[in-house]
Scaffold this motif. Structure first.
Motif, PDB file in Angstrom:
ATOM      1  N   GLN A   1    -109.291  54.847  14.132  1.00  0.00           N
ATOM      2  CA  GLN A   1    -109.272  54.945  15.594  1.00  0.00           C
ATOM      3  C   GLN A   1    -109.569  53.623  16.294  1.00  0.00           C
ATOM      4  O   GLN A   1    -110.232  52.745  15.761  1.00  0.00           O
ATOM      5  CB  GLN A   1    -110.262  55.990  16.081  1.00  0.00           C
ATOM      6  CG  GLN A   1    -111.704  55.728  15.723  1.00  0.00           C
ATOM      7  CD  GLN A   1    -112.636  56.735  16.394  1.00  0.00           C
ATOM      8  OE1 GLN A   1    -113.337  56.424  17.342  1.00  0.00           O
ATOM      9  NE2 GLN A   1    -112.629  57.950  15.886  1.00  0.00           N
ATOM     10  N   GLY A   2    -109.030  53.499  17.510  1.00  0.00           N
ATOM     11  CA  GLY A   2    -109.286  52.344  18.337  1.00  0.00           C
ATOM     12  C   GLY A   2    -109.172  52.738  19.788  1.00  0.00           C
ATOM     13  O   GLY A   2    -109.163  53.935  20.122  1.00  0.00           O
ATOM     14  N   VAL A   3    -109.105  51.711  20.642  1.00  0.00           N
ATOM     15  CA  VAL A   3    -109.003  51.977  22.075  1.00  0.00           C
ATOM     16  C   VAL A   3    -108.080  50.923  22.695  1.00  0.00           C
ATOM     17  O   VAL A   3    -108.091  49.763  22.278  1.00  0.00           O
ATOM     18  CB  VAL A   3    -110.421  51.954  22.712  1.00  0.00           C
ATOM     19  CG1 VAL A   3    -111.083  50.590  22.601  1.00  0.00           C
ATOM     20  CG2 VAL A   3    -110.403  52.437  24.150  1.00  0.00           C
ATOM     21  N   SER A   4    -107.262  51.378  23.649  1.00  0.00           N
ATOM     22  CA  SER A   4    -106.330  50.430  24.267  1.00  0.00           C
ATOM     23  C   SER A   4    -107.024  49.699  25.413  1.00  0.00           C
ATOM     24  O   SER A   4    -108.141  50.055  25.794  1.00  0.00           O
ATOM     25  CB  SER A   4    -105.116  51.182  24.809  1.00  0.00           C
ATOM     26  OG  SER A   4    -105.507  51.876  25.981  1.00  0.00           O
ATOM     27  N   ASP A   5    -106.350  48.710  25.983  1.00  0.00           N
ATOM     28  CA  ASP A   5    -106.920  47.961  27.108  1.00  0.00           C
ATOM     29  C   ASP A   5    -107.291  48.876  28.271  1.00  0.00           C
ATOM     30  O   ASP A   5    -108.228  48.620  29.007  1.00  0.00           O
ATOM     31  CB  ASP A   5    -105.909  46.911  27.605  1.00  0.00           C
ATOM     32  CG  ASP A   5    -105.918  45.705  26.694  1.00  0.00           C
ATOM     33  OD1 ASP A   5    -106.868  45.582  25.882  1.00  0.00           O
ATOM     34  OD2 ASP A   5    -104.965  44.894  26.768  1.00  0.00           O
ATOM     35  N   ASP A   6    -106.502  49.960  28.428  1.00  0.00           N
ATOM     36  CA  ASP A   6    -106.779  50.904  29.531  1.00  0.00           C
ATOM     37  C   ASP A   6    -107.880  51.897  29.212  1.00  0.00           C
ATOM     38  O   ASP A   6    -108.152  52.802  30.008  1.00  0.00           O
ATOM     39  CB  ASP A   6    -105.535  51.763  29.836  1.00  0.00           C
ATOM     40  CG  ASP A   6    -104.352  50.925  30.213  1.00  0.00           C
ATOM     41  OD1 ASP A   6    -104.579  49.759  30.554  1.00  0.00           O
ATOM     42  OD2 ASP A   6    -103.218  51.437  30.144  1.00  0.00           O
ATOM     43  N   GLY A   7    -108.447  51.800  28.019  1.00  0.00           N
ATOM     44  CA  GLY A   7    -109.505  52.741  27.651  1.00  0.00           C
ATOM     45  C   GLY A   7    -108.984  54.020  27.028  1.00  0.00           C
ATOM     46  O   GLY A   7    -109.740  54.969  26.821  1.00  0.00           O
ATOM     47  N   ASP A   8    -107.682  54.066  26.720  1.00  0.00           N
ATOM     48  CA  ASP A   8    -107.136  55.248  26.047  1.00  0.00           C
ATOM     49  C   ASP A   8    -107.454  55.193  24.551  1.00  0.00           C
ATOM     50  O   ASP A   8    -107.339  54.126  23.935  1.00  0.00           O
ATOM     51  CB  ASP A   8    -105.603  55.281  26.195  1.00  0.00           C
ATOM     52  CG  ASP A   8    -105.186  56.007  27.464  1.00  0.00           C
ATOM     53  OD1 ASP A   8    -106.034  56.731  28.034  1.00  0.00           O
ATOM     54  OD2 ASP A   8    -104.015  55.844  27.865  1.00  0.00           O
ATOM     55  N   LEU A   9    -107.792  56.355  23.976  1.00  0.00           N
ATOM     56  CA  LEU A   9    -108.053  56.389  22.534  1.00  0.00           C
ATOM     57  C   LEU A   9    -106.727  56.289  21.785  1.00  0.00           C
ATOM     58  O   LEU A   9    -105.717  56.831  22.229  1.00  0.00           O
ATOM     59  CB  LEU A   9    -108.764  57.683  22.144  1.00  0.00           C
ATOM     60  CG  LEU A   9    -110.111  57.948  22.821  1.00  0.00           C
ATOM     61  CD1 LEU A   9    -110.767  59.192  22.227  1.00  0.00           C
ATOM     62  CD2 LEU A   9    -111.038  56.751  22.688  1.00  0.00           C
TER      63      LEU A   9
END
Ligand code: ADP
Ligand code: ASP
Ligand code: MG
Length: 413
Positions: A136-144
């Motif tokens: 798992q990670g997170v995008s620049d917009d804070g989406d998982l």
């Protein structure tokens, strides 16, 4: 004191009892080293979550799937942290979004772009074992986001690279990387060492023991990986930059793929630019094409065959059918029952005759070759899926992989 990153796969954390065994390994390692543990979801959990989503629809939103799938790994790290704390071992879990592990926004198959080491280092310096959910990670917009099936391997190697760890160990349900999948060929032998290049081919051609991207990271950052068993603590396989030429094997592994399909576009009027047009259309539709074969016939028409991931077969067929006006094919046929069997080895760079031997072995077993593709260190044949396991077995025997004497490499932690 070194810094070790240890990754445990789904089977390794598959029950609370197994988690206790993993906790033993972590506590033991933490006596001498700083320890970061990257955990998968408990075995079966990711599949069960996917199945729940598909109860409602066959095409769940990929964004929501990522929110859902991240919970599998979240549960593992929280439970492990609680288990360690109950034994008075300092431990803390951080989610991908808390660290953060920044990825692009390509939901369900995101790529890691950057990992911050601040939180992890602070916790390590405070004496904690740090638990990180894989996949798992997170995008620049804070989406998982998630990294694709098997993505915890990539999380582990990327975390190890970001922390400049001394070691990245992949603990799994098998003792190392084998000459072929031991669940298919019980005579498969454990390899003591294998190069990044060979492992890249093995992984991308079907050996699921490591996700391909994890090996790309390891190669890029020259991070040695030790693949080993959680349940039997013996030396496993080292995946490294170079293997001593004296130890190098001409053929070191055999793989087969499970989820591929073939498309045959028949009798198109042959003209310059035809292949460019066909594959541009497929590319625009997001279909990734693998092996391609073109036959030119005498009457000025041509057939083009290519393989695609099985899930993309109907999309690929639709693309071809919807451009009948320009491609002018007579027929387009799809075959979902194919498999690609490959023979891989660094020694092929300097040895000839491997391809001829592979083709002869398959012919002697009555297995028809539909397509062939090669690189410097691999030869792949597309065959009928039903014959794939038999092909693996006859090739394994013919290349005498069952006779390899594994040299134990003892410089492991
Ligand atoms: P984990 O859950 O620990 O990530 P995986 O199931 O993803 O484990 O990968 C381990 C499995 O990979 C093994 O159980 C084995 O069946 C399969 N495998 C396929 N090819 C190979 C190979 N060449 N060497 C070792 N394992 C292989
Ligand atoms: N849980 C994810 C999967 O099953 C990621 C992993 O285990 O590596 O694919
Ligand atoms: Mg895996």
């Amino acid at each position: 004191m070194g810094l070790h990153v240890l990754k445990f796969g789904g089977t390794s954390v598959g029950s609370l009892k197994r988690m206790e065994h993993v906790a033993d390994i972590l506590i033991e390692r933490a006596k001498k080293h700083q320890v970061v543990a990257v955990l998968s979801a408990m075995s079966g959990e990711t599949d069960a979550l996917l199945q729940s989503a598909r109860h409602f629809t066959h095409q769940p939103s990929e964004r929501e799937l990522d929110v859902l799938l991240c919970t599998g790994e979240q549960k593992s790290v929280a439970l492990m942290s609680i288990c360690l704390q109950s034994r008075l071992q300092k431990a803390v879990s951080f989610l991908g979004s808390q660290i953060p592990i920044r990825t692009d926004i390509d939901h369900t198959r995101a790529r890691i772009e950057e990992i911050s080491d601040t939180k992890i280092r602070k916790a390590l310096e405070g004496g904690s074992i740090v638990l990180i959910p894989g996949f798992q990670g997170v995008s620049d917009d804070g989406d998982l986001t998630t990294l694709g099936r098997g993505g915890s391997d990539t999380s582990a190697v990327a975390v190890a690279a970001a922390l400049k760890a001394d070691l990245c160990e992949i603990f799994t349900d098998i003792e190392g990387v084998y000459t072929t999948d031991p669940n298919v060929e019980p005579l498969a032998k454990k390899l003591s060492k294998i190069t990044y290049d060979e492992m890249l081919e093995l992984a991308s051609l079907g050996a699921k023991v490591l996700q391909t991207r994890s090996v790309e990271f390891a190669k890029k950052y020259n991070m040695p990986i030790h693949v080993r068993s959680t349940f039997k603590l013996v030396p496993g396989t080292w995946v490294v930059e170079k293997v001593d030429p004296m130890e190098a094997l001409v053929v070191s592994g055999i793989t087969y793929t499970k989820n591929e399909a073939k498309v045959v576009v028949e009798s198109m009027p042959d003209r310059i630019g035809l292949a460019a047009e066909l594959f541009s259309l497929l590319g625009e539709a997001g279909v990734v094409v693998d092996v391609i074969v073109q036959n030119v016939s005498k009457d000025g028409t041509t057939d083009i065959s290519f393989t695609v991931p099985r899930d993309d077969l109907s999309k690929a067929m639709e693309v071809v059918e919807s451009h009948r006006n320009s491609l002018k094919q007579e027929r387009c046929k799809g075959d979902p029952h194919i498999s690609k069997v490959s023979v891989i080895g660094n020694g092929m760079r300097s040895h000839s005759g491997v391809a001829a031997k592979m083709f002869k072995v398959l012919a002697d077993a009555g297995i028809s070759i539909q397509m062939i593709s090669t690189s410097e260190i691999k030869i792949s044949c597309v065959i009928d899926e039903q014959k794939s396991k038999e092909a693996v077995k006859v090739l394994h025997k013919a290349f005498e992989l069952d006779k390899i004497e594994p040299k134990e490499v003892n410089d492991f932690a």
